[in-house]
Design a protein around this motif. Structure first.
Motif, PDB file in Angstrom:
ATOM      1  N   ILE A 180       0.886  -1.160   0.000  1.00 11.40           N
ATOM      2  CA  ILE A 180       0.000   0.000   0.000  1.00 11.40           C
ATOM      3  C   ILE A 180       0.924   1.210   0.000  1.00 11.40           C
ATOM      4  O   ILE A 180       1.852   1.282   0.798  1.00 11.40           O
ATOM      5  CB  ILE A 180      -0.910   0.021   1.232  1.00 11.40           C
ATOM      6  N   MET A 181       0.673   2.150  -0.912  1.00 15.98           N
ATOM      7  CA  MET A 181       1.581   3.290  -1.057  1.00 15.98           C
ATOM      8  C   MET A 181       0.841   4.616  -1.016  1.00 15.98           C
ATOM      9  O   MET A 181      -0.285   4.721  -1.486  1.00 15.98           O
ATOM     10  CB  MET A 181       2.349   3.186  -2.364  1.00 15.98           C
ATOM     11  N   ILE A 182       1.528   5.597  -0.450  1.00 13.59           N
ATOM     12  CA  ILE A 182       1.088   6.986  -0.517  1.00 13.59           C
ATOM     13  C   ILE A 182       2.240   7.757  -1.155  1.00 13.59           C
ATOM     14  O   ILE A 182       3.358   7.734  -0.640  1.00 13.59           O
ATOM     15  CB  ILE A 182       0.760   7.561   0.877  1.00 13.59           C
ATOM     16  N   ALA A 183       1.981   8.395  -2.269  1.00 17.49           N
ATOM     17  CA  ALA A 183       2.998   9.162  -3.008  1.00 17.49           C
ATOM     18  C   ALA A 183       4.211   8.301  -3.350  1.00 17.49           C
ATOM     19  O   ALA A 183       5.337   8.774  -3.355  1.00 17.49           O
ATOM     20  CB  ALA A 183       3.422  10.399  -2.216  1.00 17.49           C
ATOM     21  N   TYR A 212      -0.865  -2.823  -6.802  1.00 18.96           N
ATOM     22  CA  TYR A 212      -0.730  -2.325  -5.436  1.00 18.96           C
ATOM     23  C   TYR A 212      -1.879  -1.366  -5.160  1.00 18.96           C
ATOM     24  O   TYR A 212      -2.601  -0.963  -6.066  1.00 18.96           O
ATOM     25  CB  TYR A 212       0.627  -1.653  -5.228  1.00 18.96           C
ATOM     26  N   VAL A 213      -2.070  -1.024  -3.890  1.00 19.42           N
ATOM     27  CA  VAL A 213      -3.113  -0.076  -3.508  1.00 19.42           C
ATOM     28  C   VAL A 213      -2.450   1.273  -3.275  1.00 19.42           C
ATOM     29  O   VAL A 213      -1.486   1.384  -2.524  1.00 19.42           O
ATOM     30  CB  VAL A 213      -3.861  -0.540  -2.238  1.00 19.42           C
ATOM     31  N   SER A 214      -2.975   2.277  -3.943  1.00 14.98           N
ATOM     32  CA  SER A 214      -2.491   3.641  -3.782  1.00 14.98           C
ATOM     33  C   SER A 214      -3.529   4.426  -2.996  1.00 14.98           C
ATOM     34  O   SER A 214      -4.720   4.357  -3.303  1.00 14.98           O
ATOM     35  CB  SER A 214      -2.275   4.280  -5.150  1.00 14.98           C
ATOM     36  N   ILE A 215      -3.089   5.142  -1.991  1.00 10.96           N
ATOM     37  CA  ILE A 215      -3.999   5.961  -1.194  1.00 10.96           C
ATOM     38  C   ILE A 215      -3.707   7.423  -1.461  1.00 10.96           C
ATOM     39  O   ILE A 215      -2.562   7.869  -1.338  1.00 10.96           O
ATOM     40  CB  ILE A 215      -3.881   5.639   0.308  1.00 10.96           C
ATOM     41  N   SER A 216      -4.745   8.157  -1.833  1.00 12.34           N
ATOM     42  CA  SER A 216      -4.646   9.607  -2.008  1.00 12.34           C
ATOM     43  C   SER A 216      -5.284  10.245  -0.785  1.00 12.34           C
ATOM     44  O   SER A 216      -6.504  10.160  -0.606  1.00 12.34           O
ATOM     45  CB  SER A 216      -5.389  10.053  -3.266  1.00 12.34           C
ATOM     46  N   PRO A 217      -4.492  10.866   0.080  1.00 15.62           N
ATOM     47  CA  PRO A 217      -5.040  11.427   1.315  1.00 15.62           C
ATOM     48  C   PRO A 217      -6.053  12.526   1.046  1.00 15.62           C
ATOM     49  O   PRO A 217      -5.892  13.331   0.125  1.00 15.62           O
ATOM     50  CB  PRO A 217      -3.815  11.985   2.036  1.00 15.62           C
ATOM     51  N   GLY A 218      -7.086  12.539   1.852  1.00 12.69           N
ATOM     52  CA  GLY A 218      -8.114  13.559   1.763  1.00 12.69           C
ATOM     53  C   GLY A 218      -7.781  14.743   2.660  1.00 12.69           C
ATOM     54  O   GLY A 218      -6.645  14.915   3.082  1.00 12.69           O
ATOM     55  N   GLY A 219      -8.797  15.513   3.000  1.00  6.98           N
ATOM     56  CA  GLY A 219      -8.578  16.703   3.821  1.00  6.98           C
ATOM     57  C   GLY A 219      -9.386  16.725   5.094  1.00  6.98           C
ATOM     58  O   GLY A 219      -9.482  17.768   5.737  1.00  6.98           O
ATOM     59  N   ALA A 220      -9.981  15.600   5.485  1.00  6.68           N
ATOM     60  CA  ALA A 220     -10.817  15.558   6.683  1.00  6.68           C
ATOM     61  C   ALA A 220      -9.975  15.729   7.944  1.00  6.68           C
ATOM     62  O   ALA A 220      -8.795  15.404   7.975  1.00  6.68           O
ATOM     63  CB  ALA A 220     -11.582  14.242   6.751  1.00  6.68           C
ATOM     64  N   ASP A 221     -10.619  16.247   8.978  1.00  5.22           N
ATOM     65  CA  ASP A 221      -9.948  16.404  10.273  1.00  5.22           C
ATOM     66  C   ASP A 221      -9.829  15.079  11.005  1.00  5.22           C
ATOM     67  O   ASP A 221      -8.920  14.887  11.803  1.00  5.22           O
ATOM     68  CB  ASP A 221     -10.716  17.400  11.149  1.00  5.22           C
ATOM     69  N   GLU A 222     -10.756  14.171  10.749  1.00 11.02           N
ATOM     70  CA  GLU A 222     -10.756  12.865  11.404  1.00 11.02           C
ATOM     71  C   GLU A 222      -9.859  11.904  10.639  1.00 11.02           C
ATOM     72  O   GLU A 222      -9.840  11.909   9.405  1.00 11.02           O
ATOM     73  CB  GLU A 222     -12.186  12.317  11.409  1.00 11.02           C
ATOM     74  N   ASN A 223      -9.125  11.053  11.364  1.00  9.75           N
ATOM     75  CA  ASN A 223      -8.215  10.097  10.738  1.00  9.75           C
ATOM     76  C   ASN A 223      -8.787   8.691  10.769  1.00  9.75           C
ATOM     77  O   ASN A 223      -9.702   8.398  11.550  1.00  9.75           O
ATOM     78  CB  ASN A 223      -6.862  10.116  11.450  1.00  9.75           C
TER      79      ASN A 223
END
Length: 156
Positions: free
Chosen positions: A57-60, A108-119
């Motif tokens: 799983i990758m981010i950037a 693979y799974v790519s995650i694009s982070p959002g902008g929410a305050d909750e994690n």
């Protein structure tokens, strides 16, 4: 010329090398994260063609976890367990997509982070997903679609 001590020493050296190789293969060969240092989230996809358990799983482009269990949901969608590093604060409105390394590479799974305050927390669901693109079905649709349009134009 035939020294049993030298043969034993070489044999022990080779066995030690094999043992070291096995140790490093098992400990550093996978990017699995233990359950103590990870959170587990679930994402639902329409198609996960080519994705397998243990895929990164990758981010950037940076590995941040691994794919856990793959299962079929009651609505015939694919349920993917995502094991992510606990130390990361990934927003709950992030988007998970299945990507490929190159044209025919591993998925693979790519995650694009959002902008929410909750994690994301343990047991969270990622609702925004993008399914895997199946190259074979696209090519067959194009080929058979082109053949169907030729039949329609050639018929008087």
């Amino acid at each position: 010329m035939n020294s049993p001590h030298l043969e034993r020493a070489v044999g022990l050296f080779v066995l030690g090398g094999i043992a070291c190789l096995a140790y490093f293969s098992f400990n550093f060969g996978s990017n699995n994260i233990s359950s103590a240092e990870s959170i587990v989230a679930v994402a639902r996809f329409a198609n996960i063609a080519g994705l397998s358990e243990g895929a990164p799983i990758m981010i950037a482009g940076v590995p941040v976890g691994s794919v856990g269990k793959l299962s079929l949901g009651t609505d015939f969608s694919a349920q993917v367990e995502l094991k992510l590093r606990k130390s990361l604060a990934i927003p709950s409105d992030s988007i998970a997509s299945i990507r490929g390394k190159g044209l025919l590479g591993d998925k693979y799974v790519s995650i694009s982070p959002g902008g929410a305050d909750e994690n994301l927390k343990n047991g969270s669901r990622i609702t925004d997903t993008e399914a895997s693109v199946d190259l074979e079905s696209l090519l067959s649709r194009f080929a058979f679609g082109a053949m169907q349009s030729e039949k329609k134009t050639s018929t008087p």
